[in-house]
Design a protein around this motif. Structure first.
Motif, PDB file in Angstrom:
ATOM      1  N   PRO A   9      69.594  51.058  58.703  1.00 55.70           N
ATOM      2  CA  PRO A   9      69.471  50.679  57.299  1.00 55.70           C
ATOM      3  C   PRO A   9      70.011  49.290  56.957  1.00 55.70           C
ATOM      4  N   HIS A  11      69.043  46.288  57.525  1.00 53.33           N
ATOM      5  CA  HIS A  11      68.036  45.345  57.044  1.00 53.33           C
ATOM      6  C   HIS A  11      66.880  46.059  56.355  1.00 53.33           C
ATOM      7  N   ALA A  12      67.088  47.294  55.969  1.00 55.84           N
ATOM      8  CA  ALA A  12      66.040  48.080  55.340  1.00 55.84           C
ATOM      9  C   ALA A  12      65.999  47.832  53.838  1.00 55.84           C
ATOM     10  N   TYR A  13      64.948  48.288  53.219  1.00 57.73           N
ATOM     11  CA  TYR A  13      64.760  48.125  51.790  1.00 57.73           C
ATOM     12  C   TYR A  13      65.479  49.209  50.980  1.00 57.73           C
ATOM     13  N   CYS A  14      66.059  50.194  51.690  1.00 60.62           N
ATOM     14  CA  CYS A  14      66.771  51.254  50.995  1.00 60.62           C
ATOM     15  C   CYS A  14      67.777  51.889  51.954  1.00 60.62           C
ATOM     16  N   GLU A  15      68.591  52.806  51.437  1.00 56.66           N
ATOM     17  CA  GLU A  15      69.609  53.443  52.272  1.00 56.66           C
ATOM     18  C   GLU A  15      69.032  54.450  53.254  1.00 56.66           C
ATOM     19  N   ASN A  16      67.864  54.985  52.957  1.00 54.95           N
ATOM     20  CA  ASN A  16      67.250  56.003  53.789  1.00 54.95           C
ATOM     21  C   ASN A  16      65.824  55.560  54.141  1.00 54.95           C
ATOM     22  N   PRO A  17      65.671  54.576  55.017  1.00 54.47           N
ATOM     23  CA  PRO A  17      64.345  54.023  55.297  1.00 54.47           C
ATOM     24  C   PRO A  17      63.445  55.001  56.047  1.00 54.47           C
ATOM     25  N   ASP A  18      62.153  54.796  55.907  1.00 55.96           N
ATOM     26  CA  ASP A  18      61.176  55.578  56.650  1.00 55.96           C
ATOM     27  C   ASP A  18      61.139  55.039  58.076  1.00 55.96           C
ATOM     28  N   ILE A  19      61.353  55.923  59.047  1.00 58.58           N
ATOM     29  CA  ILE A  19      61.453  55.500  60.441  1.00 58.58           C
ATOM     30  C   ILE A  19      60.605  56.408  61.320  1.00 58.58           C
ATOM     31  N   VAL A  72      55.774  55.413  53.629  1.00 63.03           N
ATOM     32  CA  VAL A  72      56.158  54.355  52.685  1.00 63.03           C
ATOM     33  C   VAL A  72      55.400  54.517  51.366  1.00 63.03           C
ATOM     34  N   ARG A  75      56.878  57.273  49.348  1.00 63.99           N
ATOM     35  CA  ARG A  75      58.139  56.831  48.749  1.00 63.99           C
ATOM     36  C   ARG A  75      57.867  55.951  47.530  1.00 63.99           C
TER      37      ARG A  75
END
Length: 112
Positions: A9, A11-19, A72, A75
Motif C-alpha cells: 500500500p 504507493h497505492a491509491y488507497c489503504e486496501n489496494p486491489d491486488i 478497480v 471499487r
C-alpha cells in the motif's frame, strides 16, 4: 517465497489496494522455483487472487488484467455511489469537476 504485504500500500491509491498475485513464466515450468500450491497458499493468506501467467506466450495475461480492472471498477463504482472519491468531500459535484472548476462555475453544483 518471501513476501512483505505491508510494502504494497505504500504507493497505492488507497489503504486496501486491489491486488492480483501473478506467477509469471508459467511457460518455463521446468525452471520453476515456487510451486503453484505455495503461491496459492500465499495469495489466500493475504486475500489476493492468484493467476499463473506467461508474458512470453501471453497465457492468462489478459485474464489477469481483466480481473484487476474489474476489481478497480467495482471499487470506483462504490466510491462514486457513496461520494468517497478523493476531493469529493461528500458534495454531489460531477465526477471530473475539481475545486478550480467550482470557482469558475460560480459555485454551482453539477449533478451529471
Amino acid at each position: 517465497m518471501q513476501f512483505n504485504s505491508s510494502a504494497l500500500p505504500t504507493h497505492a491509491y488507497c489503504e486496501n489496494p486491489d491486488i492480483i498475485l501473478c506467477g509469471n513464466k508459467v511457460d518455463m515450468a521446468d525452471q520453476r522455483v515456487v510451486s503453484e500450491q505455495r503461491a496459492k497458499e500465499v495469495s489466500e493468506k493475504f486475500g489476493f487472487q492468484y493467476i499463473e501467467t506467461s508474458a512470453a506466450t501471453g497465457q492468462n495475461v489478459e485474464n489477469a488484467v481483466n480481473h484487476l480492472l474489474n476489481a478497480v471498477m467495482k471499487r470506483m463504482e462504490v466510491a462514486v455511489d457513496s461520494s468517497r472519491l478523493p476531493g469529493r468531500r461528500g458534495r454531489s459535484k460531477g465526477f471530473l469537476m475539481n475545486e478550480d472548476d467550482e470557482a469558475e462555475e460560480g459555485g454551482s453544483q453539477c449533478s451529471c
